[in-house]
Design a protein around this motif. Structure first.
Motif, PDB file in Angstrom:
ATOM      1  N   LYS B  80       0.851  -1.204   0.000  1.00  0.00           N
ATOM      2  CA  LYS B  80       0.000   0.000   0.000  1.00  0.00           C
ATOM      3  C   LYS B  80       0.882   1.247   0.000  1.00  0.00           C
ATOM      4  O   LYS B  80       0.600   2.228  -0.706  1.00  0.00           O
ATOM      5  N   LEU B  81       1.941   1.197   0.818  1.00  0.00           N
ATOM      6  CA  LEU B  81       2.853   2.352   0.874  1.00  0.00           C
ATOM      7  C   LEU B  81       3.569   2.539  -0.464  1.00  0.00           C
ATOM      8  O   LEU B  81       3.797   3.665  -0.915  1.00  0.00           O
ATOM      9  N   GLU B  82       3.890   1.426  -1.095  1.00  0.00           N
ATOM     10  CA  GLU B  82       4.548   1.487  -2.404  1.00  0.00           C
ATOM     11  C   GLU B  82       3.645   2.183  -3.426  1.00  0.00           C
ATOM     12  O   GLU B  82       4.111   2.990  -4.246  1.00  0.00           O
ATOM     13  N   SER B  83       2.349   1.894  -3.341  1.00  0.00           N
ATOM     14  CA  SER B  83       1.424   2.510  -4.300  1.00  0.00           C
ATOM     15  C   SER B  83       1.308   4.019  -4.043  1.00  0.00           C
ATOM     16  O   SER B  83       1.141   4.803  -4.985  1.00  0.00           O
ATOM     17  N   ILE B  84       1.412   4.426  -2.778  1.00  0.00           N
ATOM     18  CA  ILE B  84       1.393   5.877  -2.482  1.00  0.00           C
ATOM     19  C   ILE B  84       2.662   6.516  -3.040  1.00  0.00           C
ATOM     20  O   ILE B  84       2.636   7.602  -3.624  1.00  0.00           O
ATOM     21  N   ASN B  85       3.776   5.819  -2.871  1.00  0.00           N
ATOM     22  CA  ASN B  85       5.072   6.345  -3.336  1.00  0.00           C
ATOM     23  C   ASN B  85       5.091   6.546  -4.862  1.00  0.00           C
ATOM     24  O   ASN B  85       5.837   7.378  -5.379  1.00  0.00           O
ATOM     25  N   LYS B  86       4.238   5.796  -5.557  1.00  0.00           N
ATOM     26  CA  LYS B  86       4.180   5.913  -7.022  1.00  0.00           C
ATOM     27  C   LYS B  86       3.396   7.135  -7.475  1.00  0.00           C
ATOM     28  O   LYS B  86       3.483   7.548  -8.632  1.00  0.00           O
ATOM     29  N   GLN B  87       2.599   7.707  -6.568  1.00  0.00           N
ATOM     30  CA  GLN B  87       1.790   8.875  -6.948  1.00  0.00           C
ATOM     31  C   GLN B  87       2.702  10.085  -7.190  1.00  0.00           C
ATOM     32  O   GLN B  87       3.741  10.221  -6.545  1.00  0.00           O
ATOM     33  N   ASP B  88       2.287  10.954  -8.084  1.00  0.00           N
ATOM     34  CA  ASP B  88       3.068  12.165  -8.382  1.00  0.00           C
ATOM     35  C   ASP B  88       3.281  12.981  -7.115  1.00  0.00           C
ATOM     36  O   ASP B  88       2.343  13.212  -6.349  1.00  0.00           O
ATOM     37  N   GLU B  89       4.522  13.425  -6.943  1.00  0.00           N
ATOM     38  CA  GLU B  89       4.888  14.316  -5.835  1.00  0.00           C
ATOM     39  C   GLU B  89       4.622  13.734  -4.447  1.00  0.00           C
ATOM     40  O   GLU B  89       4.484  14.476  -3.478  1.00  0.00           O
ATOM     41  N   LYS B  90       4.511  12.444  -4.372  1.00  0.00           N
ATOM     42  CA  LYS B  90       4.373  11.803  -3.051  1.00  0.00           C
ATOM     43  C   LYS B  90       5.612  10.941  -2.817  1.00  0.00           C
ATOM     44  O   LYS B  90       6.118  10.298  -3.739  1.00  0.00           O
ATOM     45  N   GLU B  91       6.062  10.988  -1.584  1.00  0.00           N
ATOM     46  CA  GLU B  91       7.237  10.202  -1.247  1.00  0.00           C
ATOM     47  C   GLU B  91       6.961   9.412   0.028  1.00  0.00           C
ATOM     48  O   GLU B  91       6.366   9.934   0.975  1.00  0.00           O
ATOM     49  N   VAL B  92       7.387   8.169   0.027  1.00  0.00           N
ATOM     50  CA  VAL B  92       7.234   7.333   1.226  1.00  0.00           C
ATOM     51  C   VAL B  92       8.589   6.725   1.562  1.00  0.00           C
ATOM     52  O   VAL B  92       9.311   6.265   0.677  1.00  0.00           O
ATOM     53  N   VAL B  93       8.930   6.752   2.837  1.00  0.00           N
ATOM     54  CA  VAL B  93      10.168   6.115   3.306  1.00  0.00           C
ATOM     55  C   VAL B  93       9.783   5.105   4.384  1.00  0.00           C
ATOM     56  O   VAL B  93       8.977   5.413   5.270  1.00  0.00           O
ATOM     57  N   ILE B  94      10.345   3.917   4.278  1.00  0.00           N
ATOM     58  CA  ILE B  94      10.148   2.928   5.348  1.00  0.00           C
ATOM     59  C   ILE B  94      11.427   2.866   6.174  1.00  0.00           C
ATOM     60  O   ILE B  94      12.518   2.602   5.644  1.00  0.00           O
ATOM     61  N   ASN B  95      11.307   3.136   7.450  1.00  0.00           N
ATOM     62  CA  ASN B  95      12.434   3.003   8.380  1.00  0.00           C
ATOM     63  C   ASN B  95      12.270   1.690   9.139  1.00  0.00           C
ATOM     64  O   ASN B  95      11.313   1.520   9.893  1.00  0.00           O
ATOM     65  N   TRP B  96      13.175   0.781   8.911  1.00  0.00           N
ATOM     66  CA  TRP B  96      13.089  -0.566   9.512  1.00  0.00           C
ATOM     67  C   TRP B  96      14.108  -0.644  10.651  1.00  0.00           C
ATOM     68  O   TRP B  96      15.309  -0.667  10.419  1.00  0.00           O
ATOM     69  N   TYR B  97      13.625  -0.666  11.859  1.00  0.00           N
ATOM     70  CA  TYR B  97      14.506  -0.676  13.032  1.00  0.00           C
ATOM     71  C   TYR B  97      14.782  -2.114  13.481  1.00  0.00           C
ATOM     72  O   TYR B  97      13.879  -2.954  13.486  1.00  0.00           O
ATOM     73  N   TYR B  98      16.024  -2.369  13.843  1.00  0.00           N
ATOM     74  CA  TYR B  98      16.372  -3.699  14.372  1.00  0.00           C
ATOM     75  C   TYR B  98      17.447  -3.547  15.437  1.00  0.00           C
ATOM     76  O   TYR B  98      18.279  -2.630  15.376  1.00  0.00           O
ATOM     77  N   GLU B  99      17.412  -4.417  16.424  1.00  0.00           N
ATOM     78  CA  GLU B  99      18.417  -4.352  17.493  1.00  0.00           C
ATOM     79  C   GLU B  99      19.764  -4.809  16.953  1.00  0.00           C
ATOM     80  O   GLU B  99      19.836  -5.654  16.053  1.00  0.00           O
ATOM     81  N   GLU B 100      20.817  -4.270  17.515  1.00  0.00           N
ATOM     82  CA  GLU B 100      22.150  -4.396  16.929  1.00  0.00           C
ATOM     83  C   GLU B 100      22.613  -5.852  16.710  1.00  0.00           C
ATOM     84  O   GLU B 100      23.316  -6.118  15.749  1.00  0.00           O
ATOM     85  N   ASP B 101      22.204  -6.781  17.567  1.00  0.00           N
ATOM     86  CA  ASP B 101      22.649  -8.168  17.362  1.00  0.00           C
ATOM     87  C   ASP B 101      21.548  -9.048  16.763  1.00  0.00           C
ATOM     88  O   ASP B 101      21.650 -10.266  16.776  1.00  0.00           O
ATOM     89  N   ASP B 102      20.491  -8.428  16.237  1.00  0.00           N
ATOM     90  CA  ASP B 102      19.375  -9.216  15.720  1.00  0.00           C
ATOM     91  C   ASP B 102      19.481  -9.358  14.190  1.00  0.00           C
ATOM     92  O   ASP B 102      18.820  -8.658  13.427  1.00  0.00           O
ATOM     93  N   GLU B 103      20.323 -10.301  13.781  1.00  0.00           N
ATOM     94  CA  GLU B 103      20.545 -10.496  12.336  1.00  0.00           C
ATOM     95  C   GLU B 103      19.291 -10.977  11.623  1.00  0.00           C
ATOM     96  O   GLU B 103      19.071 -10.654  10.456  1.00  0.00           O
ATOM     97  N   ASP B 104      18.477 -11.759  12.322  1.00  0.00           N
ATOM     98  CA  ASP B 104      17.248 -12.256  11.682  1.00  0.00           C
ATOM     99  C   ASP B 104      16.316 -11.101  11.322  1.00  0.00           C
ATOM    100  O   ASP B 104      15.693 -11.106  10.256  1.00  0.00           O
ATOM    101  N   MET B 105      16.221 -10.109  12.220  1.00  0.00           N
ATOM    102  CA  MET B 105      15.327  -8.970  11.948  1.00  0.00           C
ATOM    103  C   MET B 105      15.905  -8.105  10.816  1.00  0.00           C
ATOM    104  O   MET B 105      15.153  -7.571   9.995  1.00  0.00           O
ATOM    105  N   LEU B 106      17.224  -7.982  10.782  1.00  0.00           N
ATOM    106  CA  LEU B 106      17.859  -7.251   9.678  1.00  0.00           C
ATOM    107  C   LEU B 106      17.570  -7.963   8.350  1.00  0.00           C
ATOM    108  O   LEU B 106      17.166  -7.332   7.372  1.00  0.00           O
ATOM    109  N   GLU B 107      17.740  -9.278   8.336  1.00  0.00           N
ATOM    110  CA  GLU B 107      17.481 -10.047   7.109  1.00  0.00           C
ATOM    111  C   GLU B 107      16.021  -9.945   6.691  1.00  0.00           C
ATOM    112  O   GLU B 107      15.716  -9.876   5.500  1.00  0.00           O
ATOM    113  N   ALA B 108      15.128  -9.950   7.677  1.00  0.00           N
ATOM    114  CA  ALA B 108      13.697  -9.830   7.354  1.00  0.00           C
ATOM    115  C   ALA B 108      13.448  -8.499   6.639  1.00  0.00           C
ATOM    116  O   ALA B 108      12.709  -8.440   5.651  1.00  0.00           O
ATOM    117  N   GLY B 109      14.084  -7.440   7.133  1.00  0.00           N
ATOM    118  CA  GLY B 109      13.953  -6.139   6.477  1.00  0.00           C
ATOM    119  C   GLY B 109      14.530  -6.167   5.066  1.00  0.00           C
ATOM    120  O   GLY B 109      13.934  -5.625   4.124  1.00  0.00           O
TER     121      GLY B 109
END
Lengths: 180, 127
Positions: B80-109
């Motif tokens: 859904k966010l991707e479709s908003i980002n495709k609209q003219d003059e609209k920008e979407v950023v996803i910030n994916w937070y993960y704990e420093e030793d959580d490689e699984d969460m980083l990979e999921a992102g």
């Protein structure tokens, strides 16, 4: 059903028990087990996170796929679950429940397929299934066993008790290296 | 359009979607047995928001655990966010937070990032 009752003890053997439960499955039992998993002491955060994740998936598989009937002297919706520490080197997480032959065959086939894949192949498969827009009627997406194998990085195992032509007690065992 | 605010539980995340600031936050754990039920109101809200999204939408995703039932639902949110980002003059950023030793969460992102065509920032946080 003594063989089912004793199955968990047989699977645990002489290994150190971190957590074990057998009996009726319910939402309260799920929450209680997950609370205990979160409070396992003396293990790394990485191991605890992986054990938590694998336990959630195994228990929710039990909830979605087990036969809910009452079998002779066991409570209805019977399952077992255990976490053991094997030689200090590995954790073993196992969950067992009653399944019919169709489900048994599906599970065994899936475990055999996943065991043939290396890490990169599993990740590719995970992403393909993640993006296939398919949901089961129970809200699953076919990712559970793939991600369990990915997080475990070790061979998946199953042990079973054959009860009759259309009834098995199926135990799924997942191993995890005890990394610091 | 109203904010979407959901208080987190032991099995579901805290959600704060604000249409005026364009900041969409999801934090905590997501391990419901049937994630579709939980995520449907979020997807519906985004569908409505997409009709009048502000110029910059920022999604802050900080999950400690999520089960595989949630995985596809989270992808639906991101699409859904991707479709908003495709609209003219609209920008979407996803910030994916993960704990420093959580490689699984980083990979999921990283897995989501590889599927989507949308700016995706991986942000490491201390435990």
């Amino acid at each position: 059903m003594d063989n089912v009752k004793n199955f968990l003890s047989d699977l645990i053997g002489q290994n150190e028990v971190v957590l074990k439960y057998s009996g009726h499955y319910s939402e309260e039992i799920f929450k209680d087990i997950m609370y205990k998993v979160e409070n396992i002491g003396s293990i790394s955060n990485t191991a605890k996170r992986k054990i938590f994740f694998i336990s959630v998936e195994l228990l929710q598989n039990v909830h979605h796929h087990s036969l809910k009937d009452k079998f002779i002297d066991l409570p209805e919706n019977y399952f077992h679950f255990a976490i053991t520490k094997n030689n200090g080197k590995f954790f073993k997480i196992c969950a067992g429940n009653f399944v019919n032959r169709k489900k048994y065959n599906t599970l065994v086939s899936k475990i055999e397929q996943l065991n043939l894949l290396n890490y990169d192949e599993l990740r590719k498969l995970y992403k393909t299934v993640l993006n296939n827009n398919e949901y089961s009627d129970k809200g699953g997406g076919g990712l559970g066993m793939i991600d369990i194998k990915r997080k475990s990085e070790l061979k998946l195992e199953h042990q079973n008790i054959f009860l009759n032509n259309n009834l098995y007690f199926f135990n799924f065992s997942v191993f995890l290296e005890n990394k610091k | 359009m109203n904010k979407l605010e959901i208080i987190g539980t032991a099995k579901t995340p805290t959600v704060n979607f604000n249409p005026e600031s364009g900041i969409l936050e999801m934090k905590g754990r997501s391990i419901p047995e049937n994630a579709i039920e939980f995520f449907k109101p979020l997807v519906d809200w985004l569908e409505e928001y997409s009709k009048s999204a502000i110029d910059l939408t920022q999604a802050n995703i900080q999950l400690e655990y999520f089960n595989t039932s949630s995985s596809k639902c989270i992808l639906d949110i991101f699409k859904k966010l991707e479709s908003i980002n495709k609209q003219d003059e609209k920008e979407v950023v996803i910030n994916w937070y993960y704990e420093e030793d959580d490689e699984d969460m980083l990979e999921a992102g990283e897995d989501y990032q590889s599927i989507l065509k949308i700016p995706f920032k991986m942000i490491e946080i201390e435990e």
